[in-house]
Design an enzyme around this catalytic site. Structure first.
Site, mmCIF file in Angstrom:
data_model
loop_
_atom_site.group_PDB
_atom_site.id
_atom_site.type_symbol
_atom_site.label_atom_id
_atom_site.label_comp_id
_atom_site.label_asym_id
_atom_site.label_seq_id
_atom_site.Cartn_x
_atom_site.Cartn_y
_atom_site.Cartn_z
ATOM 1 N N LYS A 1 0.700 -1.148 0.103
ATOM 2 C CA LYS A 1 0.029 0.014 0.084
ATOM 3 C C LYS A 1 0.847 1.293 0.102
ATOM 4 O O LYS A 1 0.402 2.216 -0.565
ATOM 5 C CB LYS A 1 -0.922 -0.115 1.145
ATOM 6 C CG LYS A 1 -1.766 -1.151 1.601
ATOM 7 C CD LYS A 1 -2.727 -1.297 0.533
ATOM 8 C CE LYS A 1 -3.593 -2.577 0.788
ATOM 9 N NZ LYS A 1 -4.942 -2.678 -0.087
HETATM 10 C C1 LIG Z 1 -0.989 -7.627 2.715
HETATM 11 C C2 LIG Z 1 -1.881 -7.561 1.714
HETATM 12 N N1 LIG Z 1 -2.260 -8.394 0.595
HETATM 13 C C3 LIG Z 1 -3.037 -8.233 -0.428
HETATM 14 C C4 LIG Z 1 -4.015 -7.432 -0.350
HETATM 15 C C5 LIG Z 1 -5.235 -7.667 -1.287
HETATM 16 O O1 LIG Z 1 -4.872 -6.583 -2.199
HETATM 17 P P1 LIG Z 1 -6.364 -5.908 -3.051
HETATM 18 O O2 LIG Z 1 -7.110 -5.444 -2.126
HETATM 19 O O3 LIG Z 1 -5.715 -4.756 -3.884
HETATM 20 O O4 LIG Z 1 -6.559 -6.923 -3.724
HETATM 21 C C6 LIG Z 1 -4.181 -6.541 0.747
HETATM 22 C C7 LIG Z 1 -5.205 -5.749 0.918
HETATM 23 O O5 LIG Z 1 -5.703 -5.237 0.138
HETATM 24 C C8 LIG Z 1 -3.250 -6.797 1.833
HETATM 25 O O6 LIG Z 1 -3.141 -5.745 2.773
HETATM 26 N N1 LIG Z 2 -6.478 -5.088 2.345
HETATM 27 C C1 LIG Z 2 -6.934 -3.749 2.367
HETATM 28 C C2 LIG Z 2 -8.323 -3.512 2.165
HETATM 29 C C3 LIG Z 2 -8.693 -2.128 1.443
HETATM 30 O O1 LIG Z 2 -8.132 -2.108 0.258
HETATM 31 P P1 LIG Z 2 -8.067 -0.862 -0.596
HETATM 32 O O2 LIG Z 2 -7.022 -1.391 -1.629
HETATM 33 O O3 LIG Z 2 -9.428 -0.650 -1.237
HETATM 34 O O4 LIG Z 2 -7.581 0.346 0.237
HETATM 35 C C4 LIG Z 2 -6.460 -3.070 3.303
HETATM 36 O O5 LIG Z 2 -5.483 -3.631 4.262
HETATM 37 O O6 LIG Z 2 -6.865 -2.156 4.312
#
Ligand SMILES: Cc1ncc(COP(=O)(O)O)c(C=O)c1O
Ligand SMILES: N[C@@H](CCOP(=O)(O)O)C(=O)O
Length: 462
Positions: free
Chosen positions: A112
């Site tokens: 993120k």
């Molecule tokens: C560590 C981790 N892996 C994978 C995901 C999944 O990613 P996405 O939500 O973009 O599918 C998330 C949260 O979104 C996450 O925090």
């Molecule tokens: N796994 C995510 C969930 C939110 O996902 P986002 O990509 O829409 O912000 C988290 O860690 O909060």
């Protein structure tokens, strides 16, 4: 460059307006009206460039004239300056033709940070120029929240409220959200699961009086700028493995579908991607849907990969928009059906989805077993989310095509699950070694829209 809503009824916006708006006013998500492309020569020219230079070349066409080149270069430089690895997103080899893309070298140890650090700088630049301020509300299953608090903490023009599901994030994730001391950030532990938090956030956006009063903005992947920043590492990794001359595949641990959708954008831009593999945990609504069983909500079962404990996968709406030939009315209809439990995907749209995405599921036992076996095989200590990716990649991959599995978080964010599986306690990096000693500041709050909105109004005022 204009941005349009997946539900077809909201005004078209520039990149900057779409970024500051968050959810479209018809409830949809903004996408570019046209996805810019890069020629084979332009992609080949990315080889050997810094991460920052690739980021500039890949993202620049999406911005229109909202930021000058000089401004945007400065924003990118500041965004990635605090990363703990010179390559920003290094690739390590796990096995012949299988690579791990380490996306956890940013300030909060999860992928993120790549987008959040960038949009923190984009928001700051745009808001300063406009002389405006906003209230950011975010929903998190653990990582978005900590990244947002880190990126926006202390900025003058924003108040940040993060909703996380009480008791359903790891201790490190919780502490990353509750220990920062900046007065403009507020962690709210909601009695509910992540889907409740995300639904409350969308309800706030759809409550126009509240939305306009507090100048609501969003930094979840509902914000296309978040997705755009994540497109970059598909390019850096594919090019270092021989693209555009050679096809590359990706496996992505998936929850809210933002990261894998960034891969779809990269492919539409011209990056030669063979497979885009969606890897889910036991909350496998996406895998079931991509296997032709419709999109039907079930109960969210807490897992050792809590960041992926999601049923209503926000960005799947964007995937559906393209699968339905950019028919906003069809998407709006599906989203209406989702409110009462789920929907079936038409045959044509299913074929379109399956043309781009394959999927697999990983159980709790398989996640732990993969953490253990990968440590023994390659020496890499995986977080549970990344282990899900590796397990599904091994099942799906074509041995002749390089496979890149995205390692989305550092194992130290989930020490209990990693230690249980591998017998190894992953230490936090020295810069956050005192995390467990810092005092926490958090408000426990009911999963109720009026209560949440009242709390936010009150704390903006103060
Ligand atoms: C560590 C981790 N892996 C994978 C995901 C999944 O990613 P996405 O939500 O973009 O599918 C998330 C949260 O979104 C996450 O925090
Ligand atoms: N796994 C995510 C969930 C939110 O996902 P986002 O990509 O829409 O912000 C988290 O860690 O909060």
């Amino acid at each position: 460059m204009k941005y349009i809503s997946t539900r077809g009824q909201a005004p078209e916006l520039t990149f900057e307006d779409a970024m500051l708006t968050g959810l479209a006013r018809d409830g949809g998500l903004y996408v570019p009206a046209e996805i810019p492309t890069m020629s084979k020569d332009e992609i080949a020219a990315l080889a050997g460039l810094s991460y920052e230079e690739v980021a500039f070349r890949v993202m620049r066409p999406f911005l229109g004239d909202c930021f000058t080149d000089e401004e945007f270069r400065g924003i990118i430089a500041r965004a990635y300056d605090g990363f703990g690895h010179a390559a920003r997103a290094p690739l390590v080899q796990l096995a012949p033709n299988h690579f791990l893309l380490e996306l956890f070298h940013g300030p909060t140890l999860a992928f993120k940070d790549f987008a959040m650090q960038l949009i923190g700088q984009l928001f700051e630049t745009a808001l300063k120029r406009r002389g405006e301020s906003v209230t950011i509300v975010g929903a998190t299953s653990g990582d978005t929240g900590s990244a947002a608090i880190q990126a926006f903490g202390g900025l003058d023009a924003v108040n940040v409220f993060i909703l996380y599901p009480h008791g359903r994030v790891s201790e490190v994730q919780r502490r990353q959200m509750t220990t920062p001391t900046d007065a403009n950030v507020h962690a709210l532990a909601v009695d509910g699961d992540f889907d409740d938090c995300q639904a409350a956030l969308k309800d706030m956006f759809n409550d126009f009086d509240f939305r306009d009063e507090v100048k609501l903005a969003g930094v979840n992947s509902i914000n296309f700028a978040r997705v755009l920043a994540q497109v970059v590492y598909y390019f850096t990794s594919a090019v270092s493995l021989g693209a555009p001359e050679r096809k590359v595949s990706f496996t992505v641990p998936t929850g809210n579908f933002g990261d894998i959708f960034a891969g779809f954008i990269a492919k539409q831009m011209g990056l030669p991607i063979d497979q885009l593999v969606v890897a889910t945990n036991q909350n496998d609504i996406l895998h079931r849907c991509l296997s032709g069983q419709g999109y039907h909500k079930g109960e969210t079962i807490p897992s050792i990969s809590p960041s992926m404990d999601i049923q209503v996968s926000s960005n799947f709406e964007r995937a559906l928009f393209y699968a339905y030939g950019q028919d906003g009315a069809a998407v709006a209809q599906l989203m209406d059906e989702l409110k009462t439990g789920g929907f079936e995907v038409s045959q044509g749209a299913m074929e379109a989805l399956q043309e781009h995405y394959v999927s697999g599921r990983c159980s709790e036992e398989e996640t732990s077993a993969t953490i253990k076996s990968e440590r023994a095989a390659s020496g890499e200590l995986l977080c549970p989310h990344s282990a899900i990716g590796v397990k599904v990649a091994n099942e799906q991959r074509d041995a002749a095509v390089p496979m890149v599995t995205l390692a989305t978080a550092h194992p130290a964010k989930f020490p209990a699950a990693v230690e249980e599986a591998s017998g190894i306690h992953p230490p936090l990096p020295p810069r956050m070694a005192d995390l467990y000693d810092r005092s926490e500041r958090v408000t426990r709050i009911a999963n109720d829209l009026t209560t949440l909105e009242t709390h936010i109004r009150k704390h903006i005022a103060h």
